[in-house]
Design a protein around this motif. Structure first.
Motif, PDB file in Angstrom:
ATOM      1  N   GLN A  62     -22.324   1.726  40.839  1.00 48.71           N
ATOM      2  CA  GLN A  62     -22.817   1.182  41.875  1.00 48.71           C
ATOM      3  C   GLN A  62     -24.460   1.066  41.877  1.00 48.71           C
ATOM      4  OE1 GLN A  62     -21.609   3.982  45.301  1.00 48.71           O
ATOM      5  NE2 GLN A  62     -19.501   3.353  44.788  1.00 48.71           N
ATOM      6  N   GLU A  63     -24.847   2.081  41.197  1.00 55.86           N
ATOM      7  CA  GLU A  63     -26.511   2.161  40.986  1.00 55.86           C
ATOM      8  C   GLU A  63     -26.822   0.888  40.175  1.00 55.86           C
ATOM      9  OE1 GLU A  63     -28.330   4.217  42.743  1.00 55.86           O
ATOM     10  OE2 GLU A  63     -26.767   5.228  43.363  1.00 55.86           O
ATOM     11  N   GLU A  64     -26.046   0.516  39.243  1.00 58.54           N
ATOM     12  CA  GLU A  64     -26.236  -0.478  38.156  1.00 58.54           C
ATOM     13  C   GLU A  64     -26.215  -1.648  38.938  1.00 58.54           C
ATOM     14  OE1 GLU A  64     -23.750  -0.066  35.194  1.00 58.54           O
ATOM     15  OE2 GLU A  64     -24.860   1.425  33.918  1.00 58.54           O
ATOM     16  N   GLU A  65     -25.387  -1.987  39.919  1.00 56.73           N
ATOM     17  CA  GLU A  65     -25.180  -3.211  40.737  1.00 56.73           C
ATOM     18  C   GLU A  65     -26.490  -3.383  41.701  1.00 56.73           C
ATOM     19  OE1 GLU A  65     -21.451  -2.636  42.942  1.00 56.73           O
ATOM     20  OE2 GLU A  65     -20.215  -2.958  41.180  1.00 56.73           O
ATOM     21  N   HIS A  66     -26.940  -2.448  42.019  1.00 54.37           N
ATOM     22  CA  HIS A  66     -28.147  -2.300  42.860  1.00 54.37           C
ATOM     23  C   HIS A  66     -29.330  -2.735  42.190  1.00 54.37           C
ATOM     24  CE1 HIS A  66     -26.512   1.065  45.620  1.00 54.37           C
ATOM     25  NE2 HIS A  66     -26.015   0.019  45.946  1.00 54.37           N
ATOM     26  N   LEU A  67     -29.677  -2.249  40.932  1.00 55.68           N
ATOM     27  CA  LEU A  67     -30.489  -2.282  39.892  1.00 55.68           C
ATOM     28  C   LEU A  67     -30.638  -3.922  39.451  1.00 55.68           C
ATOM     29  CD1 LEU A  67     -32.903  -1.489  38.250  1.00 55.68           C
ATOM     30  CD2 LEU A  67     -31.092  -0.667  36.438  1.00 55.68           C
ATOM     31  N   ASP A  68     -29.453  -4.279  39.310  1.00 57.79           N
ATOM     32  CA  ASP A  68     -29.123  -5.755  38.563  1.00 57.79           C
ATOM     33  C   ASP A  68     -29.663  -6.534  39.828  1.00 57.79           C
ATOM     34  OD1 ASP A  68     -28.218  -4.975  36.480  1.00 57.79           O
ATOM     35  OD2 ASP A  68     -26.086  -5.344  36.943  1.00 57.79           O
ATOM     36  N   TYR A  69     -29.228  -6.347  40.895  1.00 56.64           N
ATOM     37  CA  TYR A  69     -29.685  -7.238  42.194  1.00 56.64           C
ATOM     38  C   TYR A  69     -31.024  -7.248  42.272  1.00 56.64           C
ATOM     39  CZ  TYR A  69     -30.435  -8.846  46.928  1.00 56.64           C
ATOM     40  OH  TYR A  69     -30.875  -9.578  47.906  1.00 56.64           O
ATOM     41  N   THR A  70     -31.722  -6.070  42.168  1.00 54.49           N
ATOM     42  CA  THR A  70     -33.248  -6.103  42.408  1.00 54.49           C
ATOM     43  C   THR A  70     -33.933  -6.708  41.242  1.00 54.49           C
ATOM     44  OG1 THR A  70     -33.522  -3.892  41.361  1.00 54.49           O
ATOM     45  CG2 THR A  70     -33.440  -3.970  43.576  1.00 54.49           C
ATOM     46  N   GLU A  71     -33.562  -6.535  39.801  1.00 55.88           N
ATOM     47  CA  GLU A  71     -34.166  -7.047  38.977  1.00 55.88           C
ATOM     48  C   GLU A  71     -34.090  -8.650  38.834  1.00 55.88           C
ATOM     49  OE1 GLU A  71     -35.868  -5.666  36.389  1.00 55.88           O
ATOM     50  OE2 GLU A  71     -35.748  -3.779  37.294  1.00 55.88           O
ATOM     51  N   ARG A  72     -32.941  -9.219  39.648  1.00 50.25           N
ATOM     52  CA  ARG A  72     -32.845 -11.002  39.653  1.00 50.25           C
ATOM     53  C   ARG A  72     -33.854 -11.278  40.778  1.00 50.25           C
ATOM     54  NH1 ARG A  72     -27.309  -9.358  39.638  1.00 50.25           N
ATOM     55  NH2 ARG A  72     -27.130  -9.758  41.801  1.00 50.25           N
ATOM     56  N   ASN A  73     -34.093 -10.314  41.551  1.00 50.71           N
ATOM     57  CA  ASN A  73     -34.998 -10.914  42.745  1.00 50.71           C
ATOM     58  C   ASN A  73     -36.308 -10.535  42.973  1.00 50.71           C
ATOM     59  OD1 ASN A  73     -33.010 -12.123  44.737  1.00 50.71           O
ATOM     60  ND2 ASN A  73     -31.920 -10.376  44.096  1.00 50.71           N
ATOM     61  N   ILE A  74     -36.893  -9.860  41.798  1.00 49.30           N
ATOM     62  CA  ILE A  74     -38.185  -9.449  41.799  1.00 49.30           C
ATOM     63  C   ILE A  74     -39.286 -10.311  41.104  1.00 49.30           C
ATOM     64  CG2 ILE A  74     -37.888  -8.063  39.684  1.00 49.30           C
ATOM     65  CD1 ILE A  74     -39.567  -5.845  41.102  1.00 49.30           C
ATOM     66  N   ASN A  75     -40.292 -10.479  41.428  1.00 47.92           N
ATOM     67  CA  ASN A  75     -41.330 -11.319  40.681  1.00 47.92           C
ATOM     68  C   ASN A  75     -42.277 -10.278  40.387  1.00 47.92           C
ATOM     69  OD1 ASN A  75     -40.343 -13.717  41.469  1.00 47.92           O
ATOM     70  ND2 ASN A  75     -41.432 -13.629  43.540  1.00 47.92           N
TER      71      ASN A  75
END
Length: 115
Positions: A62-75
């Motif tokens: 679950q934590e990896e899913e959160h991290l993947d989401y943020t990494e895709r949406n961060i500038n």
């Protein structure tokens, strides 16, 4: 839990006032730090408690899913790097204080097992 509640509130408030990108930076920093600690726990539990290890693996997923989401949406920029550093350090401190050094003992045990 007091540290986690107030720390989470303050991080959310401050990064929320700074905008979406800083919220993503804060989330990424927390998730990266938590992921590192979960890895240590998984290593420690290997061949000790498979039920607990499996539970932590689920949490880690679950934590990896959160991290993947943020990494895709961060500038990424200098501000993001700074916030990630500050949040990572703060998260490490809160984890240490809330576990009262259990992580240090666990690391010591793992190093002892390697010898």
């Amino acid at each position: 839990m007091f540290l986690w509640s107030w720390g989470g509130f303050l991080l959310g408030l401050v990064t929320g006032l700074m905008g979406r990108n800083m919220i993503m930076a804060c989330t990424a920093a927390v998730e990266e730090t938590v992921h590192m600690h979960l890895e240590e726990q998984i290593k420690f539990l290997n061949d000790r408690d498979n039920k607990l290890k499996d539970l932590i693996l689920e949490i880690q997923k679950q934590e990896e899913e959160h991290l993947d989401y943020t990494e895709r949406n961060i500038n990424a920029n200098a501000g993001v790097k700074f916030i990630k550093y500050i949040v990572s350090v703060a998260t490490e401190i809160v984890i240490f204080l809330s576990t009262w050094g259990d992580n240090i003992r666990m690391k010591h045990d793992l190093e002892f097992m390697r010898e």
